[in-house]
Design a protein around this motif. Structure first.
Motif, PDB file in Angstrom:
ATOM      1  N   GLY A 176       0.729  -1.347   0.075  1.00 60.44           N
ATOM      2  CA  GLY A 176      -0.091   0.148  -0.207  1.00 60.44           C
ATOM      3  C   GLY A 176       1.279   0.709   0.144  1.00 60.44           C
ATOM      4  O   GLY A 176       2.073   1.488   0.840  1.00 60.44           O
ATOM      5  N   LEU A 177       0.237   2.301  -0.521  1.00 61.35           N
ATOM      6  CA  LEU A 177       0.926   3.470  -0.597  1.00 61.35           C
ATOM      7  C   LEU A 177       0.138   4.210  -0.595  1.00 61.35           C
ATOM      8  O   LEU A 177       1.292   6.013  -0.370  1.00 61.35           O
ATOM      9  N   ALA A 178      -0.853   4.574   0.351  1.00 63.39           N
ATOM     10  CA  ALA A 178      -1.840   5.382   1.145  1.00 63.39           C
ATOM     11  C   ALA A 178      -1.436   6.065   2.273  1.00 63.39           C
ATOM     12  O   ALA A 178      -2.313   6.329   2.959  1.00 63.39           O
ATOM     13  N   GLY A 179      -0.368   5.037   2.798  1.00 61.28           N
ATOM     14  CA  GLY A 179      -0.871   4.734   4.337  1.00 61.28           C
ATOM     15  C   GLY A 179      -0.919   6.011   5.175  1.00 61.28           C
ATOM     16  O   GLY A 179      -0.214   7.200   4.911  1.00 61.28           O
ATOM     17  N   GLY A 180      -0.873   5.701   6.221  1.00 60.11           N
ATOM     18  CA  GLY A 180      -0.251   6.898   7.379  1.00 60.11           C
ATOM     19  C   GLY A 180      -1.931   7.789   7.284  1.00 60.11           C
ATOM     20  O   GLY A 180      -1.843   9.145   8.111  1.00 60.11           O
ATOM     21  N   LYS A 181      -2.981   7.736   6.690  1.00 60.85           N
ATOM     22  CA  LYS A 181      -4.532   8.425   6.936  1.00 60.85           C
ATOM     23  C   LYS A 181      -4.921   7.241   8.014  1.00 60.85           C
ATOM     24  O   LYS A 181      -5.601   6.454   8.377  1.00 60.85           O
ATOM     25  N   LYS A 182      -6.390   7.896   8.709  1.00 59.28           N
ATOM     26  CA  LYS A 182      -6.962   7.535   9.666  1.00 59.28           C
ATOM     27  C   LYS A 182      -8.639   7.803   8.794  1.00 59.28           C
ATOM     28  O   LYS A 182      -9.149   8.412   7.880  1.00 59.28           O
TER      29      LYS A 182
END
Length: 194
Positions: free
Chosen positions: A117-123
């Motif tokens: 995954g490349l879109a981590g860091g989101k809640k």
């Protein structure tokens, strides 16, 4: 900080998932000075379903829309999604959005070791509304496992589901379930505090 608010219910002002997603967004606004909120109503502004032309970028307007959707999603620190259950799964409008966000090289990539995954860091907060009792590990719940997998595939591990269920069982059950969901939204939330 940026928050992306997505609604997918076709019920407009009569939607429980919409009222819960709005309450979650308000909670974030109250707790986060300067929060910038983007809103996308997938039932009002319909996204075209993918077809061969979509993948080829044949329609310039559709390609521009896909780019705007992706940019909006990637820019968000927090995503709040209102999701009703239609026939045991998500609305097709939300699936059309997911298809626009699931793009190799943008939200995920394939490697010899498997997908990354490349879109981590989101809640992500999913506010659900179910007519029957389907939450958690119920065999009739295809929403939560599917969305948890999709967001995880994109690299997002912080996904919280707040669901009002049994809404069609009785007026008393409906009210009790909505009150319980609102209490979860208004109560302590570790992901919100982080």
């Amino acid at each position: 900080m940026k928050l992306l608010h997505i609604d997918s219910s076709i019920l407009g002002d009569n939607s429980t998932s919409r009222s819960l997603s709005a309450a979650m967004v308000k909670r974030w606004q109250d707790a986060t000075p300067g929060l910038r909120v983007s809103y996308r109503d997938l039932a009002v502004t319909l996204l075209p379903h993918l077809d061969g032309g979509s993948l080829a970028g044949a329609d310039a307007d559709e390609a521009a829309l896909a780019t705007a959707l992706m940019d909006e999603f990637l820019a968000a620190d927090v995503v709040v999604v209102g999701v009703p259950m239609y026939n045991f799964n998500i609305p097709s409008q939300l699936k059309a959005w997911i298809d626009r966000i699931s793009v190799a090289g943008k939200t995920f990539k394939y490697t010899e070791a498997g997908p990354v995954g490349l879109a981590g860091g989101k809640k992500v907060f999913v506010t659900g509304a179910y007519g029957g009792f389907h939450s958690g590990d119920a065999p009739t719940n295809f929403i939560e496992p599917y969305l948890r997998f999709v967001f995880g595939f994109w690299g997002i591990t912080e996904v919280e589901f707040i669901t009002a269920e049994g809404l069609a069982v009785s007026p008393e059950q409906r009210e009790a379930s909505i009150v319980a969901a609102r209490e979860r939204i208004d109560g302590p939330c570790e992901a919100l505090a982080a």
